[in-house]
Motif scaffolding. Structure first.
Motif, PDB file in Angstrom:
ATOM      1  N   ARG A  63       0.898  -1.300   0.051  1.00  0.00           N
ATOM      2  CA  ARG A  63      -0.020  -0.038   0.046  1.00  0.00           C
ATOM      3  C   ARG A  63       0.836   1.104  -0.089  1.00  0.00           C
ATOM      4  NH1 ARG A  63      -5.126  -1.573  -0.084  1.00  0.00           N
ATOM      5  NH2 ARG A  63      -5.557   0.643  -0.130  1.00  0.00           N
ATOM      6  N   TYR A  64       0.449   2.294  -0.711  1.00  0.00           N
ATOM      7  CA  TYR A  64       1.094   3.599  -0.824  1.00  0.00           C
ATOM      8  C   TYR A  64       0.347   4.569  -0.469  1.00  0.00           C
ATOM      9  CZ  TYR A  64       4.794   0.652  -3.348  1.00  0.00           C
ATOM     10  OH  TYR A  64       5.586  -0.231  -3.561  1.00  0.00           O
ATOM     11  N   THR A  65       0.971   5.824  -0.443  1.00  0.00           N
ATOM     12  CA  THR A  65       0.439   7.044  -0.209  1.00  0.00           C
ATOM     13  C   THR A  65       0.555   7.740  -1.624  1.00  0.00           C
ATOM     14  OG1 THR A  65       0.452   7.338   2.043  1.00  0.00           O
ATOM     15  CG2 THR A  65       0.434   9.220   0.928  1.00  0.00           C
ATOM     16  N   GLY A  66      -0.402   8.471  -2.204  1.00  0.00           N
ATOM     17  CA  GLY A  66      -0.187   9.056  -3.499  1.00  0.00           C
ATOM     18  C   GLY A  66       0.873   9.834  -3.476  1.00  0.00           C
ATOM     19  N   THR A  67       1.281  10.415  -4.637  1.00  0.00           N
ATOM     20  CA  THR A  67       2.370  11.535  -5.022  1.00  0.00           C
ATOM     21  C   THR A  67       1.591  12.752  -5.581  1.00  0.00           C
ATOM     22  OG1 THR A  67       2.555  10.618  -7.390  1.00  0.00           O
ATOM     23  CG2 THR A  67       4.047   9.802  -5.720  1.00  0.00           C
ATOM     24  N   ILE A  87      -7.231   2.319  -6.003  1.00  0.00           N
ATOM     25  CA  ILE A  87      -7.139   3.662  -5.550  1.00  0.00           C
ATOM     26  C   ILE A  87      -8.626   3.735  -4.706  1.00  0.00           C
ATOM     27  CG2 ILE A  87      -6.897   5.973  -5.921  1.00  0.00           C
ATOM     28  CD1 ILE A  87      -5.839   5.494  -8.645  1.00  0.00           C
ATOM     29  N   ARG A  88      -8.325   3.887  -3.235  1.00  0.00           N
ATOM     30  CA  ARG A  88      -9.450   4.006  -2.362  1.00  0.00           C
ATOM     31  C   ARG A  88     -10.568   2.803  -2.735  1.00  0.00           C
ATOM     32  NH1 ARG A  88     -10.409  10.511  -2.945  1.00  0.00           N
ATOM     33  NH2 ARG A  88      -8.359  11.231  -2.228  1.00  0.00           N
ATOM     34  N   ASP A  89      -9.954   1.434  -2.729  1.00  0.00           N
ATOM     35  CA  ASP A  89     -10.657   0.402  -3.140  1.00  0.00           C
ATOM     36  C   ASP A  89     -11.419   0.466  -4.396  1.00  0.00           C
ATOM     37  OD1 ASP A  89      -9.991  -0.702  -0.652  1.00  0.00           O
ATOM     38  OD2 ASP A  89     -11.377   0.288   0.263  1.00  0.00           O
ATOM     39  N   TRP A  90     -11.091   1.419  -5.519  1.00  0.00           N
ATOM     40  CA  TRP A  90     -11.689   1.212  -6.721  1.00  0.00           C
ATOM     41  C   TRP A  90     -10.503   0.663  -7.597  1.00  0.00           C
ATOM     42  CZ3 TRP A  90     -10.453   4.078 -11.298  1.00  0.00           C
ATOM     43  CH2 TRP A  90     -11.276   4.075 -12.296  1.00  0.00           C
ATOM     44  N   THR A  91     -10.829  -0.295  -8.475  1.00  0.00           N
ATOM     45  CA  THR A  91     -10.085  -0.743  -9.304  1.00  0.00           C
ATOM     46  C   THR A  91      -9.818  -0.291 -10.476  1.00  0.00           C
ATOM     47  OG1 THR A  91     -10.793  -2.849  -8.584  1.00  0.00           O
ATOM     48  CG2 THR A  91      -9.594  -2.959 -10.421  1.00  0.00           C
ATOM     49  N   VAL A  92      -8.401   0.209 -10.749  1.00  0.00           N
ATOM     50  CA  VAL A  92      -8.052   0.678 -12.046  1.00  0.00           C
ATOM     51  C   VAL A  92      -7.567  -0.564 -13.019  1.00  0.00           C
ATOM     52  CG1 VAL A  92      -6.207   2.164 -13.058  1.00  0.00           C
ATOM     53  CG2 VAL A  92      -7.265   2.551 -10.618  1.00  0.00           C
ATOM     54  N   GLN A  93      -7.980  -0.232 -14.253  1.00  0.00           N
ATOM     55  CA  GLN A  93      -7.775  -1.457 -15.332  1.00  0.00           C
ATOM     56  C   GLN A  93      -6.308  -0.972 -15.939  1.00  0.00           C
ATOM     57  OE1 GLN A  93      -9.477  -4.186 -15.326  1.00  0.00           O
ATOM     58  NE2 GLN A  93     -10.818  -3.498 -13.726  1.00  0.00           N
ATOM     59  N   PRO A  94      -5.750  -2.009 -16.381  1.00  0.00           N
ATOM     60  CA  PRO A  94      -4.506  -1.688 -17.332  1.00  0.00           C
ATOM     61  C   PRO A  94      -4.905  -0.860 -18.437  1.00  0.00           C
ATOM     62  CG  PRO A  94      -5.125  -3.986 -17.209  1.00  0.00           C
ATOM     63  CD  PRO A  94      -5.923  -3.303 -16.138  1.00  0.00           C
ATOM     64  N   LYS A 132      -3.036  12.123  -2.752  1.00  0.00           N
ATOM     65  CA  LYS A 132      -2.291  12.060  -1.520  1.00  0.00           C
ATOM     66  C   LYS A 132      -3.087  11.631  -0.233  1.00  0.00           C
ATOM     67  CE  LYS A 132       1.530  15.301  -2.712  1.00  0.00           C
ATOM     68  NZ  LYS A 132       1.962  16.555  -2.482  1.00  0.00           N
ATOM     69  N   PHE A 133      -4.336  11.851  -0.556  1.00  0.00           N
ATOM     70  CA  PHE A 133      -5.243  11.502   0.725  1.00  0.00           C
ATOM     71  C   PHE A 133      -6.369  10.550   0.362  1.00  0.00           C
ATOM     72  CE2 PHE A 133      -8.809  12.423   3.487  1.00  0.00           C
ATOM     73  CZ  PHE A 133      -8.273  12.308   4.631  1.00  0.00           C
ATOM     74  N   PRO A 134      -6.836   9.691   1.161  1.00  0.00           N
ATOM     75  CA  PRO A 134      -6.138   9.330   2.567  1.00  0.00           C
ATOM     76  C   PRO A 134      -4.806   8.594   2.465  1.00  0.00           C
ATOM     77  CG  PRO A 134      -7.798   7.808   2.181  1.00  0.00           C
ATOM     78  CD  PRO A 134      -8.043   8.715   1.018  1.00  0.00           C
ATOM     79  N   PRO A 135      -3.978   8.634   3.354  1.00  0.00           N
ATOM     80  CA  PRO A 135      -2.778   8.071   3.292  1.00  0.00           C
ATOM     81  C   PRO A 135      -3.008   6.381   3.111  1.00  0.00           C
ATOM     82  CG  PRO A 135      -2.552   9.341   5.326  1.00  0.00           C
ATOM     83  CD  PRO A 135      -4.002   9.462   4.474  1.00  0.00           C
ATOM     84  N   ARG A 136      -1.876   5.947   2.238  1.00  0.00           N
ATOM     85  CA  ARG A 136      -1.889   4.540   1.806  1.00  0.00           C
ATOM     86  C   ARG A 136      -3.286   4.220   1.258  1.00  0.00           C
ATOM     87  NH1 ARG A 136       2.128   1.517   4.178  1.00  0.00           N
ATOM     88  NH2 ARG A 136       0.664  -0.166   4.499  1.00  0.00           N
ATOM     89  N   ALA A 137      -3.828   4.929   0.519  1.00  0.00           N
ATOM     90  CA  ALA A 137      -5.103   4.521  -0.239  1.00  0.00           C
ATOM     91  C   ALA A 137      -5.052   3.914  -1.417  1.00  0.00           C
ATOM     92  CB  ALA A 137      -5.782   5.697  -0.419  1.00  0.00           C
ATOM     93  N   ILE A 138      -3.604   3.792  -2.032  1.00  0.00           N
ATOM     94  CA  ILE A 138      -3.319   2.902  -3.121  1.00  0.00           C
ATOM     95  C   ILE A 138      -2.839   1.484  -2.893  1.00  0.00           C
ATOM     96  CG2 ILE A 138      -2.032   3.028  -5.350  1.00  0.00           C
ATOM     97  CD1 ILE A 138      -1.758   6.073  -4.674  1.00  0.00           C
ATOM     98  N   GLY A 139      -3.263   0.640  -3.373  1.00  0.00           N
ATOM     99  CA  GLY A 139      -2.714  -0.798  -3.243  1.00  0.00           C
ATOM    100  C   GLY A 139      -2.423  -1.323  -4.518  1.00  0.00           C
ATOM    101  N   ILE A 140      -1.195  -1.868  -4.572  1.00  0.00           N
ATOM    102  CA  ILE A 140      -0.429  -2.455  -5.769  1.00  0.00           C
ATOM    103  C   ILE A 140      -0.173  -3.967  -5.425  1.00  0.00           C
ATOM    104  CG2 ILE A 140       1.268  -2.345  -7.426  1.00  0.00           C
ATOM    105  CD1 ILE A 140      -0.348   0.393  -6.967  1.00  0.00           C
ATOM    106  N   THR A 141      -0.557  -4.880  -6.393  1.00  0.00           N
ATOM    107  CA  THR A 141      -0.111  -6.366  -6.228  1.00  0.00           C
ATOM    108  C   THR A 141       0.718  -6.251  -7.566  1.00  0.00           C
ATOM    109  OG1 THR A 141      -1.907  -7.363  -5.089  1.00  0.00           O
ATOM    110  CG2 THR A 141      -0.565  -8.592  -6.164  1.00  0.00           C
TER     111      THR A 141
END
Length: 207
Positions: A63-67, A87-94, A132-141
């Motif tokens: 998990r990351y905080t955004g830039t 991002i905030r539990d919303w899935t971004v597609q490639p 950037k908000f909230p912190p650690r809102a980005i999940g990457i596998t």
């Protein structure tokens, strides 16, 4: 007399027991496999701690905080593949082609492209950025690292192992007199040449 168990290599090892024996020119040292394997694993961990990064290929879920920009540096690299981005539990597609909306990546960075505000889902803020908000809102596998350890890193680890192996006979000594001559020993954590080899891979910018 029982046979000692075979030494077990670790996923973090940066060379092999066979290569250590070959470098030490000691293929027939009796009952030394366990000690050499322990030294191998310890030297591998030391090298990766000094470089501030992992080298062997592995899978990560982080998990990351955004830039606040469209670019995000991942902690481990080179990036081999990305399995999911949220991002905030919303899935971004490639992105299907590197032009249309989604994410793309290279060996070091993850990028958002072509995502207008509504496409980012139900959250506020500037479009097309890792918020950037909230912190650690980005999940990457993702999967990152080297499938084969680079030869210069392996050589550096072999030299570290050889140094510590020879140090067994004079642990803690900086010099001694032999036949009227003073013999000096290396007492630094690692030789300068090893630091030079590993320095080429050192992560100097915190993520």
């Amino acid at each position: 007399m029982s046979t000692p168990p075979a030494p077990v290599p670790l996923p973090t090892d940066l060379t092999t027991l066979a290569n250590v024996r070959a470098w030490l020119n000691a293929p027939t040292i009796d009952n030394s496999d366990a000690m050499l394997q322990r030294l191998l694993s310890a030297a591998s961990v030391f090298a990766q701690t000094w470089m501030n990064r992992n080298i062997p290929i592995a899978d990560y879920t982080e998990r990351y905080t955004g830039t606040g920009s469209d670019t995000l540096a991942l902690a481990n690299y080179p990036i081999q593949s990305v399995a999911s981005v949220t991002i905030r539990d919303w899935t971004v597609q490639p992105s299907p082609d590197g032009i249309r909306s989604g994410y793309v990546y290279d060996d070091r960075f993850l990028y958002l492209i072509g995502l207008p505000g509504p496409a980012l889902g139900p959250f506020n803020g500037a479009p097309n950025v890792f918020p950037k908000f909230p912190p650690r809102a980005i999940g990457i596998t993702y999967t990152a690292g080297y499938e084969t350890v680079p030869p210069d890193i392996e050589q550096a680890v072999l030299e570290l192992i050889a140094l510590k192996w020879s140090d067994r006979s004079h642990f803690g000594q900086s010099s001694k007199s032999v036949g009227g001559e003073v013999v000096s020993y290396i007492t630094a954590d690692m030789p300068r040449g090893v630091a030079t080899l590993l320095g080429n891979y050192k992560k100097v910018i915190p993520v």
